[in-house]
Structures are given as structure tokens and as C-alpha cells.
Design a protein around this motif. Structure first.
Motif, mmCIF file in Angstrom:
data_model
loop_
_atom_site.group_PDB
_atom_site.id
_atom_site.type_symbol
_atom_site.label_atom_id
_atom_site.label_comp_id
_atom_site.label_asym_id
_atom_site.label_seq_id
_atom_site.Cartn_x
_atom_site.Cartn_y
_atom_site.Cartn_z
ATOM 1 N N VAL A 126 -4.242 2.957 -4.905
ATOM 2 C CA VAL A 126 -4.392 4.151 -4.062
ATOM 3 C C VAL A 126 -4.654 5.357 -4.957
ATOM 4 O O VAL A 126 -3.996 5.528 -5.986
ATOM 5 C CB VAL A 126 -3.127 4.396 -3.215
ATOM 6 C CG1 VAL A 126 -3.254 5.701 -2.436
ATOM 7 C CG2 VAL A 126 -2.886 3.240 -2.266
ATOM 8 N N ASN A 127 -5.613 6.184 -4.580
ATOM 9 C CA ASN A 127 -5.907 7.434 -5.274
ATOM 10 C C ASN A 127 -5.626 8.598 -4.334
ATOM 11 O O ASN A 127 -6.037 8.569 -3.166
ATOM 12 C CB ASN A 127 -7.365 7.491 -5.727
ATOM 13 C CG ASN A 127 -7.693 6.419 -6.749
ATOM 14 O OD1 ASN A 127 -6.827 6.013 -7.507
ATOM 15 N ND2 ASN A 127 -8.932 5.973 -6.777
ATOM 16 N N VAL A 128 -4.928 9.614 -4.829
ATOM 17 C CA VAL A 128 -4.688 10.819 -4.033
ATOM 18 C C VAL A 128 -5.118 12.043 -4.838
ATOM 19 O O VAL A 128 -5.011 12.063 -6.063
ATOM 20 C CB VAL A 128 -3.201 10.959 -3.635
ATOM 21 C CG1 VAL A 128 -2.769 9.822 -2.734
ATOM 22 C CG2 VAL A 128 -2.308 11.044 -4.875
ATOM 23 N N TYR A 141 -8.191 3.128 -1.188
ATOM 24 C CA TYR A 141 -7.339 2.058 -1.693
ATOM 25 C C TYR A 141 -8.103 0.760 -1.536
ATOM 26 O O TYR A 141 -8.907 0.591 -0.630
ATOM 27 C CB TYR A 141 -5.984 1.994 -0.961
ATOM 28 C CG TYR A 141 -6.027 1.400 0.421
ATOM 29 C CD1 TYR A 141 -5.947 0.021 0.601
ATOM 30 C CD2 TYR A 141 -6.139 2.200 1.541
ATOM 31 C CE1 TYR A 141 -5.986 -0.534 1.864
ATOM 32 C CE2 TYR A 141 -6.163 1.653 2.807
ATOM 33 C CZ TYR A 141 -6.090 0.296 2.963
ATOM 34 O OH TYR A 141 -6.116 -0.253 4.213
ATOM 35 N N ARG A 171 0.895 4.166 -2.759
ATOM 36 C CA ARG A 171 0.655 5.562 -2.358
ATOM 37 C C ARG A 171 1.718 6.488 -2.957
ATOM 38 O O ARG A 171 1.412 7.578 -3.442
ATOM 39 C CB ARG A 171 0.641 5.654 -0.836
ATOM 40 C CG ARG A 171 0.255 7.008 -0.295
ATOM 41 C CD ARG A 171 0.216 6.986 1.216
ATOM 42 N NE ARG A 171 -0.915 6.210 1.711
ATOM 43 C CZ ARG A 171 -0.808 5.116 2.464
ATOM 44 N NH1 ARG A 171 0.399 4.644 2.780
ATOM 45 N NH2 ARG A 171 -1.874 4.486 2.896
ATOM 46 N N LYS A 172 2.985 6.060 -2.917
ATOM 47 C CA LYS A 172 4.060 6.876 -3.487
ATOM 48 C C LYS A 172 3.865 7.037 -4.999
ATOM 49 O O LYS A 172 4.079 8.122 -5.546
ATOM 50 C CB LYS A 172 5.411 6.223 -3.193
ATOM 51 C CG LYS A 172 5.792 6.240 -1.719
ATOM 52 C CD LYS A 172 7.100 5.500 -1.483
ATOM 53 C CE LYS A 172 7.455 5.466 0.000
ATOM 54 N NZ LYS A 172 8.706 4.712 0.267
ATOM 55 N N ALA A 226 1.071 7.016 -6.542
ATOM 56 C CA ALA A 226 -0.063 7.898 -6.756
ATOM 57 C C ALA A 226 0.350 9.361 -6.659
ATOM 58 O O ALA A 226 -0.081 10.208 -7.459
ATOM 59 C CB ALA A 226 -1.168 7.589 -5.748
ATOM 60 N N ILE A 282 0.835 -1.204 0.000
ATOM 61 C CA ILE A 282 0.000 0.000 0.000
ATOM 62 C C ILE A 282 0.868 1.251 0.000
ATOM 63 O O ILE A 282 0.575 2.232 -0.689
ATOM 64 C CB ILE A 282 -0.947 -0.018 1.215
ATOM 65 C CG1 ILE A 282 -1.921 -1.194 1.107
ATOM 66 C CG2 ILE A 282 -1.711 1.291 1.325
ATOM 67 C CD1 ILE A 282 -2.761 -1.406 2.348
ATOM 68 N N SER A 283 1.959 1.230 0.766
ATOM 69 C CA SER A 283 2.873 2.370 0.801
ATOM 70 C C SER A 283 3.487 2.626 -0.570
ATOM 71 O O SER A 283 3.605 3.782 -1.013
ATOM 72 C CB SER A 283 3.967 2.115 1.831
ATOM 73 O OG SER A 283 4.894 3.186 1.851
ATOM 74 N N GLU A 315 -5.837 11.418 0.552
ATOM 75 C CA GLU A 315 -5.964 10.074 -0.009
ATOM 76 C C GLU A 315 -7.439 9.711 -0.014
ATOM 77 O O GLU A 315 -8.124 9.802 1.005
ATOM 78 C CB GLU A 315 -5.160 9.082 0.833
ATOM 79 C CG GLU A 315 -5.266 7.642 0.342
ATOM 80 C CD GLU A 315 -4.466 6.693 1.218
ATOM 81 O OE1 GLU A 315 -4.954 5.596 1.501
ATOM 82 O OE2 GLU A 315 -3.343 7.071 1.615
#
Length: 248
Positions: free
Chosen positions: A238-240, A206, A173-174, A176, A169-170, A203
Motif C-alpha cells: 500500500v502507498n499513501v 495496493y 495501510r497502517k 504505510a 491490506i489493513s 491512498e
């Protein structure tokens, strides 16, 4: 009725305060700064990782003329299934009853004219559903095969996941955030303006999604008589949403 009178000094004070307020209003309005121009973009990131755990829903369904008869048959089969699972290395914490029902079974007869007669009770059905986590995926096919042999005759599905997905997930996230920055730069370059500092970032979501892809390492681990299972990979998305200031 008494009349309200004001002294000349008080009246002059009220008039002066009113004129001062009216004079200050336009000045204050001129001091309001225009809103800073911004751009808001959404970045998407995805990370694919091989699962290390499977969650299975298995059930035993038994029929009997009485509820007691159906329950006894179900209890016997489920006890054998749970013993086999524990013998296969499934821990107590990975076994959980997820559903249990006792349902009357009816026959709906019709007369010679095709009209429905009152339903007739013909027996009972007991269903016991079990949720289990299989942490050693090399045993998954064998476990499924053994449970069917011991009485499992209903399945609620199988889901592959990861015990600790935080690293995946991390990474998503990066990716994204990098995607959002790249989109913002592309848009501002095309518009001929500069990209400023980040003003807001959030965020939105996810979610794990299975990717149907067979791993050769797992395929050779299954015995020939076991149920063939493809674990594939699990995709974490993940969407940011990022808001940037714009520079002239």
C-alpha cells in the motif's frame, strides 16, 4: 441623432464609485495571506501472508480431421476432468470456463523450387480452458496430477491469493501511514523546523505480489506422486501520500 446627457449628480456618483474601487484594490491585495508552508511525503507499507487459495488455468486441446471429431474428443476429456475436480471437492462456484476456440489446421506445402503452394486444410483443433479455485491447498498437487492424467494438456498459469485479504491490506495501510510520518519527521528535524497537522492524505495503490518462499507445513502435505507446488507467501503493498503543515 439624440445625444446622451448625464446630470451632474449622476456623473459625480460614477466618478466617486470608480475612485472607491481603485482605492480598495491595493487594500484587498494586501489582505491576501501567504500560502501555508507544507511538506508532502509518500509512505509505503507491506504485509506478507500465507495464501489460502490458488487460481489455476487448465485446458484441454484436441485435434481431429473434422471440427465435430475434435469437439467430441475435447468434450469427453473435459467432462472427465470436471468430474474429477468435483470429486476432489471443488465446488461449482469455483469452476468457470475461461476460453473456448475451434481453429482450422493447415499444412503449408512447397514445390520443388521452394515456393509456397496454397495451404491445405488438414483438420481442426478445439481448445477448452477452465479456471478453477482450489481452496484446500493441500490437495493442489494431487489435483494437478490427476487432471493431466485425464487429458489436460495446456496450462495458463497458477496464481496464489487470499480469499479475504482485508486484514493484510489493513496492516499494510497502517505501516504505510507510519512510514510517511517517520519520513516527514526525519526531514523536518534535519531542516530544523516543526511538523504540523495533517492537511491531506490519500491512498494511491495496493497490489498483491507473490513471494517465492516454500512453507514446510505445505511441503509435507503433498503426496510423493503429486505435482510439487510451492505456495510461498503473498505480499500486499500500500502507498499513501500525506501532506503536513510546517511550523516555524
Amino acid at each position: 441623432m439624440p445625444r446622451l446627457t448625464l446630470s451632474r449628480t449622476a456623473l459625480n456618483g460614477i466618478v466617486a464609485a470608480t475612485l472607491a474601487a481603485l482605492a480598495a484594490a491595493p487594500a484587498n491585495a494586501q489582505e491576501v495571506r501567504p500560502r501555508e508552508p507544507v511538506i508532502t511525503v509518500t509512505g509505503e507499507g507491506q504485509s506478507d501472508v500465507a495464501p489460502d487459495m490458488a487460481i489455476i488455468e487448465l485446458g484441454v486441446v484436441k485435434d481431429g480431421k473434422t471440427a465435430r471429431e475434435a469437439l467430441d474428443a475435447n468434450n469427453k476429456a473435459m467432462a472427465e476432468v470436471m468430474k474429477a475436480l468435483k470429486d476432489a471437492g471443488i465446488a461449482e462456484r469455483d469452476l468457470q470456463t475461461s476460453g473456448f476456440t475451434i481453429s482450422p489446421q493447415y499444412h503449408f506445402p512447397q514445390n520443388e523450387n521452394g515456393e509456397n503452394k496454397p495451404p491445405v486444410l488438414v483438420g481442426f483443433q478445439v481448445a477448452n480452458m477452465l479456471s478453477l479455485r482450489v481452496r484446500d491447498l493441500s490437495k493442489l498437487g494431487t489435483i494437478m496430477d490427476q487432471t493431466v492424467t485425464l487429458g489436460v494438456n495446456q496450462s495458463g498459469g497458477i496464481r496464489f491469493t487470499n480469499d479475504k485479504p482485508e486484514a493484510a491490506i489493513s496492516q499494510a495501510r497502517k505501516k504505510a501511514v507510519e512510514d510517511a510520518i517517520a519520513k516527514a519527521k526525519e526531514l523536518t528535524v534535519a531542516a530544523g523546523i516543526g511538523l504540523g497537522r495533517v492537511l491531506e492524505m490519500s491512498e494511491t495503490s495496493y497490489r498483491p505480489q507473490p513471494v517465492p518462499m516454500m512453507r514446510s507445513a505445505m511441503a509435507k502435505d503433498f503426496a510423493a506422486e503429486a505435482v510439487p507446488v510451492a505456495a510461498g507467501e503473498t505480499s500486499y503493498s500500500v502507498n499513501v501520500t500525506v501532506t503536513f503543515a510546517l511550523q516555524n
